[in-house]
Motif scaffolding. Structure first.
Motif, PDB file in Angstrom:
ATOM      1  N   LEU A  24      -3.508  13.697  17.574  1.00  0.00           N
ATOM      2  CA  LEU A  24      -3.415  12.246  17.465  1.00  0.00           C
ATOM      3  C   LEU A  24      -4.784  11.583  17.589  1.00  0.00           C
ATOM      4  O   LEU A  24      -5.682  12.115  18.245  1.00  0.00           O
ATOM      5  CB  LEU A  24      -2.486  11.706  18.551  1.00  0.00           C
ATOM      6  N   VAL A  25      -4.925  10.432  16.955  1.00  0.00           N
ATOM      7  CA  VAL A  25      -6.144   9.623  17.045  1.00  0.00           C
ATOM      8  C   VAL A  25      -5.748   8.159  17.150  1.00  0.00           C
ATOM      9  O   VAL A  25      -4.723   7.736  16.607  1.00  0.00           O
ATOM     10  CB  VAL A  25      -7.075   9.801  15.823  1.00  0.00           C
ATOM     11  N   PHE A  26      -6.561   7.385  17.879  1.00  0.00           N
ATOM     12  CA  PHE A  26      -6.464   5.933  17.798  1.00  0.00           C
ATOM     13  C   PHE A  26      -7.551   5.459  16.860  1.00  0.00           C
ATOM     14  O   PHE A  26      -8.665   5.986  16.855  1.00  0.00           O
ATOM     15  CB  PHE A  26      -6.608   5.272  19.172  1.00  0.00           C
ATOM     16  N   VAL A  27      -7.217   4.459  16.044  1.00  0.00           N
ATOM     17  CA  VAL A  27      -8.097   3.986  14.975  1.00  0.00           C
ATOM     18  C   VAL A  27      -8.280   2.475  15.106  1.00  0.00           C
ATOM     19  O   VAL A  27      -7.317   1.746  15.355  1.00  0.00           O
ATOM     20  CB  VAL A  27      -7.479   4.303  13.588  1.00  0.00           C
ATOM     21  N   TYR A  28      -9.529   2.025  14.912  1.00  0.00           N
ATOM     22  CA  TYR A  28      -9.803   0.606  14.696  1.00  0.00           C
ATOM     23  C   TYR A  28      -9.933   0.464  13.182  1.00  0.00           C
ATOM     24  O   TYR A  28     -10.837   1.026  12.568  1.00  0.00           O
ATOM     25  CB  TYR A  28     -11.080   0.183  15.414  1.00  0.00           C
ATOM     26  N   PRO A  29      -9.007  -0.253  12.530  1.00  0.00           N
ATOM     27  CA  PRO A  29      -8.937  -0.228  11.071  1.00  0.00           C
ATOM     28  C   PRO A  29      -9.640  -1.390  10.364  1.00  0.00           C
ATOM     29  O   PRO A  29      -9.846  -2.456  10.942  1.00  0.00           O
ATOM     30  CB  PRO A  29      -7.434  -0.345  10.822  1.00  0.00           C
ATOM     31  N   ASN A  30      -9.974  -1.142   9.127  1.00  0.00           N
ATOM     32  CA  ASN A  30     -10.249  -2.179   8.135  1.00  0.00           C
ATOM     33  C   ASN A  30      -9.058  -2.157   7.198  1.00  0.00           C
ATOM     34  O   ASN A  30      -8.607  -1.082   6.814  1.00  0.00           O
ATOM     35  CB  ASN A  30     -11.514  -1.875   7.319  1.00  0.00           C
ATOM     36  N   VAL A  31      -8.547  -3.326   6.832  1.00  0.00           N
ATOM     37  CA  VAL A  31      -7.393  -3.393   5.947  1.00  0.00           C
ATOM     38  C   VAL A  31      -7.780  -4.193   4.711  1.00  0.00           C
ATOM     39  O   VAL A  31      -8.268  -5.312   4.823  1.00  0.00           O
ATOM     40  CB  VAL A  31      -6.177  -4.039   6.647  1.00  0.00           C
ATOM     41  N   ASP A  32      -7.558  -3.592   3.540  1.00  0.00           N
ATOM     42  CA  ASP A  32      -7.820  -4.292   2.285  1.00  0.00           C
ATOM     43  C   ASP A  32      -6.786  -5.407   2.153  1.00  0.00           C
ATOM     44  O   ASP A  32      -5.581  -5.129   2.098  1.00  0.00           O
ATOM     45  CB  ASP A  32      -7.705  -3.313   1.112  1.00  0.00           C
ATOM     46  N   PRO A  33      -7.215  -6.686   2.098  1.00  0.00           N
ATOM     47  CA  PRO A  33      -6.252  -7.794   2.072  1.00  0.00           C
ATOM     48  C   PRO A  33      -5.418  -7.865   0.791  1.00  0.00           C
ATOM     49  O   PRO A  33      -4.340  -8.458   0.794  1.00  0.00           O
ATOM     50  CB  PRO A  33      -7.129  -9.037   2.225  1.00  0.00           C
ATOM     51  N   GLU A  34      -5.889  -7.258  -0.280  1.00  0.00           N
ATOM     52  CA  GLU A  34      -5.136  -7.298  -1.535  1.00  0.00           C
ATOM     53  C   GLU A  34      -4.091  -6.203  -1.628  1.00  0.00           C
ATOM     54  O   GLU A  34      -3.042  -6.386  -2.229  1.00  0.00           O
ATOM     55  CB  GLU A  34      -6.096  -7.223  -2.723  1.00  0.00           C
ATOM     56  N   THR A  35      -4.366  -5.029  -1.046  1.00  0.00           N
ATOM     57  CA  THR A  35      -3.465  -3.893  -1.188  1.00  0.00           C
ATOM     58  C   THR A  35      -2.777  -3.489   0.119  1.00  0.00           C
ATOM     59  O   THR A  35      -1.850  -2.697   0.097  1.00  0.00           O
ATOM     60  CB  THR A  35      -4.236  -2.665  -1.704  1.00  0.00           C
ATOM     61  N   ASN A  36      -3.259  -4.025   1.248  1.00  0.00           N
ATOM     62  CA  ASN A  36      -2.788  -3.629   2.579  1.00  0.00           C
ATOM     63  C   ASN A  36      -3.032  -2.160   2.883  1.00  0.00           C
ATOM     64  O   ASN A  36      -2.377  -1.586   3.758  1.00  0.00           O
ATOM     65  CB  ASN A  36      -1.307  -3.971   2.794  1.00  0.00           C
ATOM     66  N   ILE A  37      -3.952  -1.535   2.188  1.00  0.00           N
ATOM     67  CA  ILE A  37      -4.316  -0.152   2.481  1.00  0.00           C
ATOM     68  C   ILE A  37      -5.191  -0.140   3.724  1.00  0.00           C
ATOM     69  O   ILE A  37      -6.120  -0.926   3.855  1.00  0.00           O
ATOM     70  CB  ILE A  37      -5.023   0.516   1.286  1.00  0.00           C
ATOM     71  N   VAL A  38      -4.859   0.764   4.659  1.00  0.00           N
ATOM     72  CA  VAL A  38      -5.566   0.881   5.930  1.00  0.00           C
ATOM     73  C   VAL A  38      -6.703   1.877   5.780  1.00  0.00           C
ATOM     74  O   VAL A  38      -6.484   3.032   5.415  1.00  0.00           O
ATOM     75  CB  VAL A  38      -4.606   1.345   7.049  1.00  0.00           C
ATOM     76  N   TYR A  39      -7.918   1.407   6.054  1.00  0.00           N
ATOM     77  CA  TYR A  39      -9.091   2.272   6.031  1.00  0.00           C
ATOM     78  C   TYR A  39      -9.627   2.382   7.459  1.00  0.00           C
ATOM     79  O   TYR A  39      -9.975   1.364   8.064  1.00  0.00           O
ATOM     80  CB  TYR A  39     -10.180   1.697   5.129  1.00  0.00           C
ATOM     81  N   PRO A  40      -9.683   3.591   8.023  1.00  0.00           N
ATOM     82  CA  PRO A  40     -10.213   3.727   9.381  1.00  0.00           C
ATOM     83  C   PRO A  40     -11.692   3.357   9.443  1.00  0.00           C
ATOM     84  O   PRO A  40     -12.490   3.793   8.619  1.00  0.00           O
ATOM     85  CB  PRO A  40     -10.017   5.214   9.678  1.00  0.00           C
ATOM     86  N   GLN A  41     -12.050   2.503  10.407  1.00  0.00           N
ATOM     87  CA  GLN A  41     -13.446   2.125  10.608  1.00  0.00           C
ATOM     88  C   GLN A  41     -14.081   3.024  11.664  1.00  0.00           C
ATOM     89  O   GLN A  41     -15.165   3.541  11.476  1.00  0.00           O
ATOM     90  CB  GLN A  41     -13.535   0.661  11.046  1.00  0.00           C
ATOM     91  N   THR A  42     -13.408   3.176  12.789  1.00  0.00           N
ATOM     92  CA  THR A  42     -13.837   4.099  13.831  1.00  0.00           C
ATOM     93  C   THR A  42     -12.587   4.645  14.501  1.00  0.00           C
ATOM     94  O   THR A  42     -11.534   4.012  14.463  1.00  0.00           O
ATOM     95  CB  THR A  42     -14.777   3.420  14.858  1.00  0.00           C
TER      96      THR A  42
END
Length: 164
Positions: A69-87
């Protein structure tokens, strides 16, 4: 009839969902993770795997994950709602980490310490609401499985998770 078969291998899991050919229509199956025990904070399931079974024909949908398991601080693309892990930070069951914001504005997770038995915990130690994600460790970035929206400063997210 569906059959789910996970092998017994530590940390790496493969699930195979098999359809025997008796579905009358093409059928799409979406797998996601969701917890039902958090009545006080909004959370959002994240689509993990999608597969389609053809009508009246056998089919198979494989799904693979790593149960680290990991905890993620995400960036989310506002147009697609795709979650991109930042850290992110790997955690084990029974550990706790905190999200902090350094003076230069960079967000980091602290080294995990002992937490609550049977759960993983993350605390928002920034001064603003922050979205947080629980995910699986994967290469090159984590795979999100649970999304927690606008976690308040000094609030904890406690998740009980039992990998199969």
């Amino acid at each position: 009839m569906f059959q789910i078969t996970p092998p017994n291998v530590k940390y790496h899991r493969a699930i195979s969902i098999v359809e025997q050919g008796d579905l009358p229509n093409d059928t799409t199956l979406m797998l996601s993770f969701h917890t039902v025990d958090n009545a006080f904070k909004p959370q959002y399931s994240v689509c993990w795997v999608v597969g389609t079974f053809p009508a009246n024909r056998p089919g198979q949908m494989p799904a693979f994950y790593n149960n680290q398991l990991v905890f993620v601080y995400p960036n989310v693309d506002p147009e697609t709602n795709i979650v991109y892990p930042q850290t992110w930070r790997e955690v084990d069951i029974g550990q706790k980490t905190s999200l902090e914001k350094k003076e230069d504005g960079v967000h980091v997770f602290t080294t995990p310490v002992a937490g609550q038995q049977g759960a993983v915990v993350v605390e928002n130690k920034t001064e603003e609401d922050r979205d947080l994600v629980l995910g699986f460790a994967s290469d090159p970035t984590p795979t999100p499985i649970l999304y927690f929206d606008a976690v308040s400063p000094d609030a904890d997210v406690l998740t009980q998770f039992t990998p199969i």
